[in-house]
Design a protein around this motif. Sequence first.
Motif, PDB file in Angstrom:
ATOM      1  N   VAL A   1       0.847  -1.205   0.000  1.00  0.00           N
ATOM      2  CA  VAL A   1       0.000   0.000   0.000  1.00  0.00           C
ATOM      3  C   VAL A   1       0.876   1.247   0.000  1.00  0.00           C
ATOM      4  O   VAL A   1       0.621   2.209  -0.730  1.00  0.00           O
ATOM      5  CB  VAL A   1      -0.952  -0.007   1.204  1.00  0.00           C
TER       6      VAL A   1
ATOM      7  N   VAL B   1      -7.723  -2.476  -1.034  1.00  0.00           N
ATOM      8  CA  VAL B   1      -7.538  -1.025  -0.927  1.00  0.00           C
ATOM      9  C   VAL B   1      -8.798  -0.374  -1.490  1.00  0.00           C
ATOM     10  O   VAL B   1      -8.987  -0.301  -2.701  1.00  0.00           O
ATOM     11  CB  VAL B   1      -6.280  -0.559  -1.680  1.00  0.00           C
TER      12      VAL B   1
ATOM     13  N   HIS C   1      -7.578   0.726   3.624  1.00  0.00           N
ATOM     14  CA  HIS C   1      -7.396  -0.646   3.158  1.00  0.00           C
ATOM     15  C   HIS C   1      -7.835  -1.655   4.203  1.00  0.00           C
ATOM     16  O   HIS C   1      -7.890  -1.366   5.408  1.00  0.00           O
ATOM     17  CB  HIS C   1      -5.930  -0.887   2.802  1.00  0.00           C
TER      18      HIS C   1
END
Length: 290
Positions: free
Chosen positions: A41, A75, A94
């Motif tokens: 992420v 996400v 997320h």
Amino acid sequence: MSGGDLLHRFLFERLPVRGHLVRLDASWRAAIEHHPYPRAVSDALGEAMAASVVMAGSLKFEGRLSLQFEGPGPVRLMLAQCTHRHAIRGVARHDELPVGDAGPGGLFGGGQLAVTIEQAEGGDRYQGVVPLQEGRLSACLEQYFERSEQLPSRLMLAATPDRAAGLLLQRVAGPEDDDAWRRIGLLVATLSPAELLDTPCDALLRRLFGEDDIRLFEGTPVFFQCSCSRERVAGILQALGAGEVHALLRERGDVEVRCEFCNRAWRFDAVDVSGLFSEGPTPQAPPGLH
């Protein structure tokens, strides 16, 4: 390493091609300082923030450019923003990530990318949307340029927890030279993430385009800055309504709103809440994330 937190613009003297190169150091670290994102992420957000800077640098506007990624994957939302002054901020929401594919398809589960340009002082608002179908964020954004801007582009992105970088090349109006543009694309494709992140700007351009005459302009600073304010948060609370806000006040003793971007907490006590709902027009809450 060289050129941290600077956006560089460059031109090909004999070809209708322009470029922007950015490296984010302290600004990137400040953006994620309060967010323990998983590496996949964090890397995706860093690439998106670098992309927002080179894209904003290629435009003439006064306001804010936003890249918003949404999908049904782990996400759910990722937002990267850059102003015309090159102030950046970003955030991601997320769930638990799956093992394996960490590309846009795996992170977002498909979904879409929205590119929004908001002009300052109530000016025009433009938005273009493309599906998140490609395996890299850079490929998704190249697709956006092709579809929405009709502007052939090549984009390279890279990120680590300490640094993010982006290189954008665009073919602009001028004499047609398909062979030269194809050659530039092939050269850019040889660039490794490590080179993009660490090679000094001038050395990187010489390595890639040693046969071309390149004019490199002085870099402009890029910095982290959040636009949250007490006034904006007050507008959000007023939009919630007196009943809901007073219920929170009774339950908790005060009302706290924490900014998703910078983690700053804005607190409103009983006196503050009373003032929010005194007689007078109710301000509108700013749109979207704040």
